[in-house]
Design a protein around this motif. Structure first.
Motif, short mmCIF file in Angstrom:
data_model
loop_
_atom_site.label_atom_id
_atom_site.label_comp_id
_atom_site.label_asym_id
_atom_site.label_seq_id
_atom_site.Cartn_x
_atom_site.Cartn_y
_atom_site.Cartn_z
N MET A 24 0.85 -1.20 0.00
CA MET A 24 0.00 0.00 0.00
C MET A 24 0.88 1.25 0.00
O MET A 24 1.86 1.33 0.75
CB MET A 24 -0.91 0.01 1.22
CG MET A 24 -1.86 1.19 1.28
SD MET A 24 -2.98 1.06 2.69
CE MET A 24 -3.90 2.57 2.46
N THR A 25 0.55 2.20 -0.85
CA THR A 25 1.34 3.42 -0.96
C THR A 25 1.19 4.26 0.30
O THR A 25 0.07 4.48 0.79
CB THR A 25 0.89 4.24 -2.17
OG1 THR A 25 1.00 3.44 -3.34
CG2 THR A 25 1.74 5.48 -2.32
N ASN A 26 2.32 4.72 0.83
CA ASN A 26 2.27 5.60 1.99
C ASN A 26 1.82 6.98 1.55
O ASN A 26 2.32 7.53 0.57
CB ASN A 26 3.64 5.68 2.65
CG ASN A 26 4.05 4.37 3.30
OD1 ASN A 26 3.19 3.65 3.81
ND2 ASN A 26 5.33 4.08 3.31
N LEU A 27 0.89 7.55 2.31
CA LEU A 27 0.38 8.88 1.98
C LEU A 27 1.19 9.94 2.69
O LEU A 27 1.73 9.71 3.79
CB LEU A 27 -1.08 8.99 2.40
CG LEU A 27 -2.08 8.05 1.72
CD1 LEU A 27 -3.47 8.25 2.29
CD2 LEU A 27 -2.09 8.29 0.21
N SER A 28 1.26 11.10 2.09
CA SER A 28 1.90 12.23 2.75
C SER A 28 1.01 12.67 3.91
O SER A 28 -0.18 12.31 4.00
CB SER A 28 2.08 13.38 1.77
OG SER A 28 0.81 13.91 1.40
N ASP A 29 1.58 13.46 4.82
CA ASP A 29 0.80 13.97 5.94
C ASP A 29 -0.40 14.76 5.45
O ASP A 29 -1.51 14.65 6.00
CB ASP A 29 1.68 14.86 6.83
CG ASP A 29 2.75 14.06 7.56
OD1 ASP A 29 2.42 13.00 8.12
OD2 ASP A 29 3.91 14.50 7.56
#
Length: 207
Positions: free
Chosen positions: A1-6
């Motif tokens: 799963m792609t990590n999202l930015s804050d």
């Protein structure tokens, strides 16, 4: 799963709040459509874009009716929750969310916390929310979804409460509740399951 930015994490949570609230507003419209006689007034329901106005119109019709005190109390509780949920949604959507960099004490990477700011009516400057993280938004989603279930249960129960023809019942998709179960859900006596259905709490044996 792609990590999202804050920033994307924040936007995702705000979007979840907004989406949950759309269902609540639709549930309120179902309830109002059920008790408004066919005619010009019914045609104007979808012109109302304010949650508080929908709640107020339903309240007024309930207060003018001779339905049972138990149903009145359960409906009043559900409608107050809907009004509160509308305010919660407004805070999520309209707050000015600003990040704060929080350094860790164990040497790990710093994290970003968020705080919402809003205008103070009648005053100068901005007021800060109490929360400094995204938990408030996650909690808001659950609260709004529960409130939507309560209002949807009310919409299903209104024909029996008002002794209306069953053809006037709101076309609420999903789980169908009997009158007693709907009353319990309106009173917030249920578990909300992952698929959006409810598990009604059994009657209190001490009652």
């Amino acid at each position: 799963m792609t990590n999202l930015s804050d920033d994307d994490e924040l936007c995702l949570r705000i979007g979840r709040v907004a989406r949950a609230h759309v269902e609540l507003d639709i549930s309120l419209r179902w309830a109002l459509e059920t008790i408004v006689p066919p005619g010009p007034a019914a045609l104007r329901i979808n012109n109302q874009i304010s949650t508080s106005k929908l709640v107020g119109d339903i309240r007024a019709r309930l207060e003018e009716s001779d339905i049972s005190a138990d149903f009145q109390a359960a409906a009043a509780s559900a409608l107050q929750a809907a009004e509160d949920a509308g305010k919660t949604r407004n805070r999520a959507i309209h707050d000015w969310w600003l990040p704060a960099r929080i350094e860790s004490s164990d040497g790990s990477a710093p994290r970003i916390a968020w705080r919402g700011y809003r205008a103070k009516p009648g005053k100068v400057g901005l007021a800060a929310s109490l929360s400094t993280d995204l938990d408030r938004l996650d909690t808001a989603v659950v609260t709004i979804r529960r409130t939507s279930a309560r209002v949807k249960a009310m919409a299903q129960a209104l024909p029996e409460a008002f002794s209306l023809d069953t053809s006037r019942a709101a076309s609420t998709p999903g789980q169908i509740l009997d009158f007693e179960s709907a009353l319990h859900v309106m009173e917030n006596r249920f578990d909300l399951l992952a698929d959006g259905t409810v598990k009604v709490h059994p009657p209190d044996s001490s009652a």
